[in-house]
Design a protein around this motif. Structure first.
Motif, PDB file in Angstrom:
ATOM      1  N   THR A   1       0.693  -1.296   0.319  1.00  0.00           N
ATOM      2  CA  THR A   1      -0.086  -0.284   0.064  1.00  0.00           C
ATOM      3  C   THR A   1       0.884   1.642   0.396  1.00  0.00           C
ATOM      4  O   THR A   1       1.559   1.416   0.608  1.00  0.00           O
ATOM      5  CB  THR A   1      -0.819   0.208   1.256  1.00  0.00           C
TER       6      THR A   1
ATOM      7  N   ASP B   1       0.891   4.783   1.124  1.00  0.00           N
ATOM      8  CA  ASP B   1       0.353   6.559   1.461  1.00  0.00           C
ATOM      9  C   ASP B   1      -1.243   5.880   1.732  1.00  0.00           C
ATOM     10  O   ASP B   1      -2.345   6.435   1.075  1.00  0.00           O
ATOM     11  CB  ASP B   1       0.078   7.404   0.801  1.00  0.00           C
ATOM     12  N   GLY B   2      -1.826   3.999   2.442  1.00  0.00           N
ATOM     13  CA  GLY B   2      -2.781   4.083   2.374  1.00  0.00           C
ATOM     14  C   GLY B   2      -3.570   3.812   1.327  1.00  0.00           C
ATOM     15  O   GLY B   2      -4.625   2.856   1.829  1.00  0.00           O
ATOM     16  N   GLU B   3      -2.564   3.267   0.029  1.00  0.00           N
ATOM     17  CA  GLU B   3      -3.985   2.875  -0.788  1.00  0.00           C
ATOM     18  C   GLU B   3      -2.867   1.686  -1.646  1.00  0.00           C
ATOM     19  O   GLU B   3      -1.951   1.801  -1.925  1.00  0.00           O
ATOM     20  CB  GLU B   3      -3.541   4.203  -2.069  1.00  0.00           C
TER      21      GLU B   3
ATOM     22  N   THR C   1       7.538  -0.666   6.650  1.00  0.00           N
ATOM     23  CA  THR C   1       6.753   0.562   6.254  1.00  0.00           C
ATOM     24  C   THR C   1       8.186   1.340   5.557  1.00  0.00           C
ATOM     25  O   THR C   1       9.655   1.359   6.155  1.00  0.00           O
ATOM     26  CB  THR C   1       6.309   1.401   7.159  1.00  0.00           C
TER      27      THR C   1
ATOM     28  N   GLU D   1       3.743   0.352   2.420  1.00  0.00           N
ATOM     29  CA  GLU D   1       3.462  -0.347   3.621  1.00  0.00           C
ATOM     30  C   GLU D   1       3.662  -1.226   3.431  1.00  0.00           C
ATOM     31  O   GLU D   1       2.312  -1.709   2.235  1.00  0.00           O
ATOM     32  CB  GLU D   1       2.323  -0.635   4.033  1.00  0.00           C
TER      33      GLU D   1
END
Length: 151
Positions: free
Chosen positions: A9, A11-13, A101, A130
């Motif tokens: 992922t 930046d969260g995507e 990360t 991540e």
């Protein structure tokens, strides 16, 4: 036989899954960048290198091992994290329980995320990538008891 998959992922995507490894690498050959590795918000290391690879146990036998990383046993729930062509004499590699990360710490050269050697997308400086186990893939092994062609 089941093999764990890595989920990446940015930046969260969610952007990719990988059976073998996820790699941050400079887009231009023979260029270096600076990378950081974190686990649970704690910095493990920061270093300059051509790339950094996070390998599953299946992938730890490939590119990560060729770059000097350890072979990780299946079923342990850990990944191998290896700097590729580091710009230092003594740089460690790690066996870590994720999620891990990664981030690019310098804005000198373009860096991209690869999943099993497939280009996924560019990664900007300080953009968190991540990498964590997420699911598995069943592989089939075919053994032959006789030649393909009868003689």
């Amino acid at each position: 036989m089941d093999r764990p998959l890595l989920s990446a992922t940015v930046d969260g995507e969610h952007v990719a899954d990988a059976l073998f490894d996820a790699t941050l690498v400079t887009s231009e050959p023979a260029r270096i960048s600076e990378y950081s590795v974190r686990v649970a918000g704690e910095e493990v290391s920061q270093f300059r290198a051509d790339a950094v690879v996070v390998a599953t146990p299946t992938g730890s036998l490939g590119y990560a091992h060729d770059a000097g990383g350890p072979v990780v046993e299946r079923g342990t729930g850990v990944v191998s994290v290896v700097p590729v062509a580091p710009f230092a004499i003594h740089v460690d590699n790690w066996v870590l329980r994720g999620p891990v990360t990664l981030a690019v710490e310098r804005d000198e050269d373009a860096v991209e995320l690869l999943a099993d050697d497939r280009s996924v997308r560019p990664v900007r400086p300080h953009e968190p990538v991540e990498v964590a186990f997420d699911g598995s893939m069943e592989l089939v092994s075919v053994e032959s008891s006789r030649p393909f062609f009868d003689e």
